[in-house]
Motif scaffolding. Structure first.
Motif, PDB file in Angstrom:
ATOM      1  N   LEU A  85       0.847  -1.194   0.000  1.00  0.00           N
ATOM      2  CA  LEU A  85       0.000   0.000   0.000  1.00  0.00           C
ATOM      3  C   LEU A  85       0.880   1.240   0.000  1.00  0.00           C
ATOM      4  N   VAL A  86       0.492   2.247  -0.808  1.00  0.00           N
ATOM      5  CA  VAL A  86       1.156   3.555  -0.804  1.00  0.00           C
ATOM      6  C   VAL A  86       0.082   4.613  -0.575  1.00  0.00           C
ATOM      7  N   ILE A  87       0.397   5.572   0.315  1.00  0.00           N
ATOM      8  CA  ILE A  87      -0.533   6.655   0.633  1.00  0.00           C
ATOM      9  C   ILE A  87       0.154   7.983   0.333  1.00  0.00           C
ATOM     10  N   ALA A  88      -0.424   8.745  -0.598  1.00  0.00           N
ATOM     11  CA  ALA A  88       0.110  10.048  -0.964  1.00  0.00           C
ATOM     12  C   ALA A  88      -0.266  11.090   0.084  1.00  0.00           C
ATOM     13  N   GLY A  89       0.488  12.205   0.086  1.00  0.00           N
ATOM     14  CA  GLY A  89       0.223  13.289   1.018  1.00  0.00           C
ATOM     15  C   GLY A  89      -0.555  14.414   0.371  1.00  0.00           C
ATOM     16  N   ALA A 141       3.887   5.634   3.403  1.00  0.00           N
ATOM     17  CA  ALA A 141       3.065   6.844   3.513  1.00  0.00           C
ATOM     18  C   ALA A 141       3.988   8.049   3.598  1.00  0.00           C
ATOM     19  N   ILE A 142       3.601   9.123   2.941  1.00  0.00           N
ATOM     20  CA  ILE A 142       4.453  10.304   2.872  1.00  0.00           C
ATOM     21  C   ILE A 142       3.680  11.549   3.306  1.00  0.00           C
ATOM     22  N   CYS A 143       4.396  12.452   3.970  1.00  0.00           N
ATOM     23  CA  CYS A 143       3.909  13.778   4.303  1.00  0.00           C
ATOM     24  C   CYS A 143       2.628  13.707   5.148  1.00  0.00           C
ATOM     25  N   GLY A 187       0.023  12.021   4.384  1.00  0.00           N
ATOM     26  CA  GLY A 187      -0.580  10.695   4.256  1.00  0.00           C
ATOM     27  C   GLY A 187      -0.619   9.954   5.579  1.00  0.00           C
ATOM     28  N   ILE A 188       0.272  10.331   6.492  1.00  0.00           N
ATOM     29  CA  ILE A 188       0.343   9.692   7.801  1.00  0.00           C
ATOM     30  C   ILE A 188      -0.919   9.981   8.603  1.00  0.00           C
ATOM     31  N   GLN A 189      -1.665  11.050   8.262  1.00  0.00           N
ATOM     32  CA  GLN A 189      -2.930  11.330   8.937  1.00  0.00           C
ATOM     33  C   GLN A 189      -3.913  10.172   8.791  1.00  0.00           C
ATOM     34  N   ILE A 190      -3.834   9.477   7.690  1.00  0.00           N
ATOM     35  CA  ILE A 190      -4.700   8.312   7.492  1.00  0.00           C
ATOM     36  C   ILE A 190      -4.292   7.201   8.452  1.00  0.00           C
ATOM     37  N   ASN A 212       7.655  -3.128   8.357  1.00  0.00           N
ATOM     38  CA  ASN A 212       7.081  -3.032   7.015  1.00  0.00           C
ATOM     39  C   ASN A 212       6.471  -1.668   6.726  1.00  0.00           C
ATOM     40  N   LEU A 213       6.854  -0.658   7.508  1.00  0.00           N
ATOM     41  CA  LEU A 213       6.331   0.690   7.317  1.00  0.00           C
ATOM     42  C   LEU A 213       7.456   1.640   6.909  1.00  0.00           C
ATOM     43  N   VAL A 214       7.260   2.321   5.776  1.00  0.00           N
ATOM     44  CA  VAL A 214       8.195   3.338   5.293  1.00  0.00           C
ATOM     45  C   VAL A 214       7.464   4.670   5.288  1.00  0.00           C
ATOM     46  N   THR A 215       8.076   5.689   5.895  1.00  0.00           N
ATOM     47  CA  THR A 215       7.487   7.022   5.899  1.00  0.00           C
ATOM     48  C   THR A 215       8.548   8.055   5.538  1.00  0.00           C
ATOM     49  N   SER A 216       8.077   9.192   5.033  1.00  0.00           N
ATOM     50  CA  SER A 216       8.980  10.294   4.690  1.00  0.00           C
ATOM     51  C   SER A 216       8.249  11.606   4.946  1.00  0.00           C
ATOM     52  N   PRO A 217       8.996  12.667   5.324  1.00  0.00           N
ATOM     53  CA  PRO A 217       8.348  13.949   5.602  1.00  0.00           C
ATOM     54  C   PRO A 217       7.719  14.630   4.390  1.00  0.00           C
TER      55      PRO A 217
END
Length: 191
Positions: free
Chosen positions: A82-86, A115-117, A119-122, A164-169
């Motif tokens: 899964l990928v979540i845009a910001g 998830a990026i930016c 997107g972490i709100q989700i 298994n979680l990748v995040t970026s600001p």
């Protein structure tokens, strides 16, 4: 062939939708881009967020991004990641109960999630980050903490991995963000 579900919506950040989508297709993944209440062929409007020395990012009109799959046809068990845009889209996407249940599936099944930016709100709304270390756009940091996550304050051009979680600001982190997601998806690129 790996399949990725990609969540986006109106006024998503342009680069955070366009670039990861293109990069994931480039490596051969099937990427289904979806938005609640929209179907294959519908568009989402994007916004370009930039860092120009103001106290927060600026926003300009972006492109129209064409969705390639219908939200109502998603069967989450068909996807490997899964990928979540910001951007601004996550603030309203997180109000959709079906979308939140989809996100929970990926965590319950221990599938890769990026998830990026904003997107972490989700993720904070889905209640899936308790005890996890992750990053986000700095203004989302308090939400991460309130949801039980451990906010990592890292440069915007980096990514953070916890299992298994990748995040970026933000979008400057795309090279690291996508590289780390490909690793947890089990994809190796030989040069």
């Amino acid at each position: 062939m790996k399949k990725v579900l990609f969540l986006t919506g109106d006024f998503t950040e342009d680069y955070e939708t366009m670039v990861p989508f293109q990069m994931l297709e480039m490596v051969g993944y099937t990427v289904h881009t979806v938005c609640p209440d929209k179907k294959k062929g519908d568009i989402v409007k994007t916004a370009i967020h930039d860092f120009e020395g103001d106290q927060t990012y600026t926003e300009k009109p972006g492109h129209n991004f064409v969705l390639n799959y219908s939200f109502d046809e998603v069967n989450v068990s068909d996807y490997d990641g899964l990928v979540i845009a910001g951007g601004r889209a996550p603030e309203y996407l997180r109000l959709n109960g079906k979308l939140i249940e989809m996100v929970k599936h990926f965590f319950e099944s221990d599938k890769p999630v990026a998830a990026i930016c904003h997107g972490i709100q989700i993720l904070t709304t889905a209640g899936v980050i308790k005890g996890k270390k992750l990053t986000a756009y700095p203004a989302v940091g308090p939400e991460v903490t309130l949801a039980g996550g451990e906010f990592q304050d890292i440069p915007a051009d980096q990514a953070y991995v916890d299992g298994n979680l990748v995040t970026s600001p933000a979008w400057p982190g795309h090279p690291s963000f996508i590289r780390e997601f490909l690793k947890i998806m089990g994809t190796k690129i030989e040069i």
